[in-house]
Design a protein around this motif. Structure first.
Motif, PDB file in Angstrom:
ATOM      1  N   ARG A 186      19.723  41.772  34.012  1.00  0.00           N
ATOM      2  CA  ARG A 186      20.987  41.220  33.517  1.00  0.00           C
ATOM      3  C   ARG A 186      21.942  40.901  34.662  1.00  0.00           C
ATOM      4  NH1 ARG A 186      24.023  44.737  30.094  1.00  0.00           N
ATOM      5  NH2 ARG A 186      22.616  46.507  30.344  1.00  0.00           N
ATOM      6  N   GLY A 187      21.404  40.486  35.787  1.00  0.00           N
ATOM      7  CA  GLY A 187      22.261  40.177  36.917  1.00  0.00           C
ATOM      8  C   GLY A 187      21.478  39.616  38.085  1.00  0.00           C
ATOM      9  N   PHE A 188      22.128  39.560  39.229  1.00  0.00           N
ATOM     10  CA  PHE A 188      21.493  39.026  40.431  1.00  0.00           C
ATOM     11  C   PHE A 188      22.242  39.537  41.659  1.00  0.00           C
ATOM     12  CE2 PHE A 188      24.840  36.160  39.162  1.00  0.00           C
ATOM     13  CZ  PHE A 188      25.472  35.787  40.346  1.00  0.00           C
TER      14      PHE A 188
ATOM     15  N   TYR B  14      26.479  41.819  37.617  1.00  0.00           N
ATOM     16  CA  TYR B  14      25.735  42.214  36.422  1.00  0.00           C
ATOM     17  C   TYR B  14      26.575  41.903  35.189  1.00  0.00           C
ATOM     18  CZ  TYR B  14      22.767  44.688  39.716  1.00  0.00           C
ATOM     19  OH  TYR B  14      21.925  44.983  40.756  1.00  0.00           O
ATOM     20  N   PHE B  15      25.893  41.459  34.142  1.00  0.00           N
ATOM     21  CA  PHE B  15      26.585  40.963  32.956  1.00  0.00           C
ATOM     22  C   PHE B  15      26.411  41.913  31.773  1.00  0.00           C
ATOM     23  CE2 PHE B  15      26.016  37.396  35.708  1.00  0.00           C
ATOM     24  CZ  PHE B  15      27.152  36.628  35.533  1.00  0.00           C
ATOM     25  N   SER B  16      27.423  41.925  30.916  1.00  0.00           N
ATOM     26  CA  SER B  16      27.432  42.815  29.762  1.00  0.00           C
ATOM     27  C   SER B  16      26.413  42.382  28.715  1.00  0.00           C
ATOM     28  CB  SER B  16      28.830  42.845  29.140  1.00  0.00           C
ATOM     29  OG  SER B  16      29.150  41.572  28.587  1.00  0.00           O
ATOM     30  N   ARG B  17      26.196  43.255  27.740  1.00  0.00           N
ATOM     31  CA  ARG B  17      25.201  43.003  26.703  1.00  0.00           C
ATOM     32  C   ARG B  17      25.666  41.987  25.656  1.00  0.00           C
ATOM     33  NH1 ARG B  17      21.693  47.606  26.157  1.00  0.00           N
ATOM     34  NH2 ARG B  17      22.139  49.182  27.742  1.00  0.00           N
ATOM     35  N   GLY B  18      26.954  41.704  25.584  1.00  0.00           N
ATOM     36  CA  GLY B  18      27.487  40.829  24.545  1.00  0.00           C
ATOM     37  C   GLY B  18      27.200  39.359  24.775  1.00  0.00           C
ATOM     38  N   ASP B  19      27.671  38.532  23.842  1.00  0.00           N
ATOM     39  CA  ASP B  19      27.428  37.092  23.908  1.00  0.00           C
ATOM     40  C   ASP B  19      28.019  36.467  25.166  1.00  0.00           C
ATOM     41  OD1 ASP B  19      26.044  37.126  21.536  1.00  0.00           O
ATOM     42  OD2 ASP B  19      27.756  36.510  20.301  1.00  0.00           O
ATOM     43  N   LEU B  20      29.232  36.864  25.526  1.00  0.00           N
ATOM     44  CA  LEU B  20      29.858  36.294  26.720  1.00  0.00           C
ATOM     45  C   LEU B  20      29.042  36.629  27.967  1.00  0.00           C
ATOM     46  CD1 LEU B  20      33.690  36.882  26.184  1.00  0.00           C
ATOM     47  CD2 LEU B  20      32.466  34.707  26.167  1.00  0.00           C
ATOM     48  N   GLY B  21      28.576  37.856  28.055  1.00  0.00           N
ATOM     49  CA  GLY B  21      27.766  38.259  29.184  1.00  0.00           C
ATOM     50  C   GLY B  21      26.459  37.490  29.249  1.00  0.00           C
ATOM     51  N   ARG B  22      25.819  37.336  28.112  1.00  0.00           N
ATOM     52  CA  ARG B  22      24.543  36.600  28.081  1.00  0.00           C
ATOM     53  C   ARG B  22      24.741  35.141  28.475  1.00  0.00           C
ATOM     54  NH1 ARG B  22      23.440  40.041  23.591  1.00  0.00           N
ATOM     55  NH2 ARG B  22      24.334  38.550  22.114  1.00  0.00           N
TER      56      ARG B  22
ATOM     57  N   VAL C 126      28.538  56.221  34.415  1.00  0.00           N
ATOM     58  CA  VAL C 126      27.545  56.104  33.343  1.00  0.00           C
ATOM     59  C   VAL C 126      27.883  54.932  32.432  1.00  0.00           C
ATOM     60  CG1 VAL C 126      26.649  57.227  31.266  1.00  0.00           C
ATOM     61  CG2 VAL C 126      26.886  58.533  33.388  1.00  0.00           C
ATOM     62  N   LYS C 127      29.166  54.749  32.159  1.00  0.00           N
ATOM     63  CA  LYS C 127      29.600  53.645  31.304  1.00  0.00           C
ATOM     64  C   LYS C 127      29.282  52.305  31.949  1.00  0.00           C
ATOM     65  CE  LYS C 127      33.669  51.906  28.822  1.00  0.00           C
ATOM     66  NZ  LYS C 127      35.123  52.098  28.586  1.00  0.00           N
ATOM     67  N   LEU C 128      29.528  52.171  33.273  1.00  0.00           N
ATOM     68  CA  LEU C 128      29.216  50.924  33.970  1.00  0.00           C
ATOM     69  C   LEU C 128      27.717  50.621  33.924  1.00  0.00           C
ATOM     70  CD1 LEU C 128      31.435  51.022  37.191  1.00  0.00           C
ATOM     71  CD2 LEU C 128      31.636  49.425  35.283  1.00  0.00           C
ATOM     72  N   VAL C 129      26.911  51.636  34.169  1.00  0.00           N
ATOM     73  CA  VAL C 129      25.457  51.445  34.148  1.00  0.00           C
ATOM     74  C   VAL C 129      25.000  51.029  32.764  1.00  0.00           C
ATOM     75  CG1 VAL C 129      23.231  52.597  34.422  1.00  0.00           C
ATOM     76  CG2 VAL C 129      25.066  53.025  36.069  1.00  0.00           C
ATOM     77  N   TYR C 130      25.555  51.668  31.732  1.00  0.00           N
ATOM     78  CA  TYR C 130      25.150  51.334  30.361  1.00  0.00           C
ATOM     79  C   TYR C 130      25.606  49.936  29.962  1.00  0.00           C
ATOM     80  CZ  TYR C 130      25.079  51.155  25.300  1.00  0.00           C
ATOM     81  OH  TYR C 130      24.875  50.760  24.003  1.00  0.00           O
ATOM     82  N   LEU C 131      26.870  49.599  30.236  1.00  0.00           N
ATOM     83  CA  LEU C 131      27.414  48.320  29.789  1.00  0.00           C
ATOM     84  C   LEU C 131      26.827  47.130  30.528  1.00  0.00           C
ATOM     85  CD1 LEU C 131      31.205  49.148  29.346  1.00  0.00           C
ATOM     86  CD2 LEU C 131      29.514  48.792  27.541  1.00  0.00           C
ATOM     87  N   TYR C 132      26.599  47.300  31.835  1.00  0.00           N
ATOM     88  CA  TYR C 132      26.210  46.151  32.666  1.00  0.00           C
ATOM     89  C   TYR C 132      24.823  46.247  33.289  1.00  0.00           C
ATOM     90  CZ  TYR C 132      31.263  45.457  32.390  1.00  0.00           C
ATOM     91  OH  TYR C 132      32.545  45.292  31.942  1.00  0.00           O
ATOM     92  N   GLY C 133      24.234  47.425  33.283  1.00  0.00           N
ATOM     93  CA  GLY C 133      22.902  47.562  33.856  1.00  0.00           C
ATOM     94  C   GLY C 133      22.885  47.556  35.367  1.00  0.00           C
ATOM     95  N   CYS C 134      24.023  47.879  36.011  1.00  0.00           N
ATOM     96  CA  CYS C 134      24.069  47.883  37.470  1.00  0.00           C
ATOM     97  C   CYS C 134      23.467  49.178  38.019  1.00  0.00           C
ATOM     98  CB  CYS C 134      25.503  47.711  37.956  1.00  0.00           C
ATOM     99  SG  CYS C 134      26.642  48.988  37.400  1.00  0.00           S
TER     100      CYS C 134
ATOM    101  N   LYS D 153      34.728  45.201  41.302  1.00  0.00           N
ATOM    102  CA  LYS D 153      35.664  44.738  40.283  1.00  0.00           C
ATOM    103  C   LYS D 153      34.888  44.390  39.023  1.00  0.00           C
ATOM    104  CE  LYS D 153      35.554  39.922  41.829  1.00  0.00           C
ATOM    105  NZ  LYS D 153      36.351  38.771  42.301  1.00  0.00           N
ATOM    106  N   ASN D 154      35.605  44.193  37.939  1.00  0.00           N
ATOM    107  CA  ASN D 154      34.937  43.765  36.717  1.00  0.00           C
ATOM    108  C   ASN D 154      35.845  42.859  35.898  1.00  0.00           C
ATOM    109  OD1 ASN D 154      36.317  46.492  35.942  1.00  0.00           O
ATOM    110  ND2 ASN D 154      35.884  45.500  33.980  1.00  0.00           N
ATOM    111  N   THR D 155      35.217  42.071  35.044  1.00  0.00           N
ATOM    112  CA  THR D 155      35.926  41.235  34.081  1.00  0.00           C
ATOM    113  C   THR D 155      35.557  41.748  32.693  1.00  0.00           C
ATOM    114  OG1 THR D 155      34.121  39.629  33.866  1.00  0.00           O
ATOM    115  CG2 THR D 155      35.722  39.266  35.649  1.00  0.00           C
ATOM    116  N   ALA D 156      35.890  40.983  31.669  1.00  0.00           N
ATOM    117  CA  ALA D 156      35.581  41.404  30.308  1.00  0.00           C
ATOM    118  C   ALA D 156      34.078  41.434  30.049  1.00  0.00           C
ATOM    119  CB  ALA D 156      36.258  40.466  29.306  1.00  0.00           C
ATOM    120  N   TYR D 157      33.298  40.713  30.876  1.00  0.00           N
ATOM    121  CA  TYR D 157      31.858  40.649  30.577  1.00  0.00           C
ATOM    122  C   TYR D 157      30.960  40.709  31.811  1.00  0.00           C
ATOM    123  CZ  TYR D 157      32.825  35.723  31.619  1.00  0.00           C
ATOM    124  OH  TYR D 157      33.243  34.556  32.215  1.00  0.00           O
ATOM    125  N   ALA D 158      31.506  41.060  32.973  1.00  0.00           N
ATOM    126  CA  ALA D 158      30.677  41.163  34.175  1.00  0.00           C
ATOM    127  C   ALA D 158      31.283  42.162  35.140  1.00  0.00           C
ATOM    128  CB  ALA D 158      30.517  39.804  34.848  1.00  0.00           C
TER     129      ALA D 158
END
Length: 253
Positions: free
Chosen positions: A106-108, A70-78, A33-41, A49-54
């Motif tokens: 938010r991804g591809f 998929y990228f996070s909602r924050g500035d780095l992700g955007r 649930v956390k992954l889906v919320y943070l990254y929209g996957c 795998k994941n990084t600080a923003y993807a």
């Protein structure tokens, strides 16, 4: 270190500390649930795998096996997502760029390829001459990006895959404008230095101090690649190749 001795960058799902610890159903559900919320996957995607923003996942797109990023909602992700979109808009028609199967909010997704199709693994069965050609090919790609006014920022063997027999480049989240006026062989993709502020350090393609660079993984130095590419460009009569040669020799910045 020779190309045969190098183990390559990690492939597939990361092995985390404590991997032998059994996770409860509740903890696995909470993590998903956390992954889906943070990254929209996609909820049913397989985590890679994941990084600080993807986050990278295995999934299916229109019935095709794909890799989703998929990228996070924050500035780095955007900003990382915007860099991927921009690189596709500029170079999506090039045979050297990994094709995008589908863009998401938010991804591809891109085609999923076997691990052995990644250059830092595929190079183990290559001859010295074949590895040299791959180094010259990478330098040629960087020249094309340079002449358009940009840099890739992380073109190393683990970001090159073989798709239908041809090499393609991935991971453009560090892609961006380069500082004008800097000669190609002193630019960010070659030296790791660019005056413009960056979200993360640049990883030069042929860095002799980086175990994941062409220098170590393929055993191809920058000088090797320059000599091979210089010879090819000098033998070509096309205007595009003459322009590349001028940039390679520092006559175009």
């Amino acid at each position: 270190m020779t190309a045969e001795q190098h183990t390559g960058a990690p492939v597939g799902r990361d092995v985390h500390a404590g991997a032998g610890v059994r996770r409860t159903v509740a903890s696995r559900l909470t993590g998903r649930v956390k992954l889906v919320y943070l990254y929209g996957c996609p909820p049913r995607a397989t985590y890679v795998k994941n990084t600080a923003y993807a986050v990278t996942v295995f999934s299916h797109t229109r019935g095709q096996e794909t890799v989703g990023k998929y990228f996070s909602r924050g500035d780095l992700g955007r900003r990382g997502f915007a860099a991927e979109r921009l690189s596709s808009e500029l170079f999506g028609d090039r045979p050297w760029r990994m094709p995008v199967t589908r863009w998401h909010r938010r991804g591809f997704s891109v085609p999923r390829l076997p691990d052995a199709a990644r250059l830092d693994l595929a190079c183990r069965s290559m001859t010295s001459a074949e590895r040299g050609r791959m180094g010259a090919w990478a330098l040629d790609v960087l020249l094309e990006i340079y002449l358009a006014g940009y840099l890739h920022g992380d073109l190393q063997p683990h970001n090159v895959w073989f798709l239908d027999g041809r090499p393609v480049v991935t991971d453009f989240e560090t892609f961006g404008r380069r500082t004008p006026g800097i000669p190609f062989l002193a630019s960010g993709d070659i030296t790791g230095d660019d005056p413009a502020p960056r979200d993360r350090p640049l990883d030069p393609a042929f860095d002799p101090d980086d175990d994941w660079s062409f220098h170590h993984v393929l055993g191809v130095t920058l000088d090797d690649a320059v000599q091979l590419l210089r010879r090819d460009l000098a033998a070509s009569s096309s205007a595009a190749d003459r322009r590349k040669l001028d940039a390679l020799e520092g006559r175009l910045t």
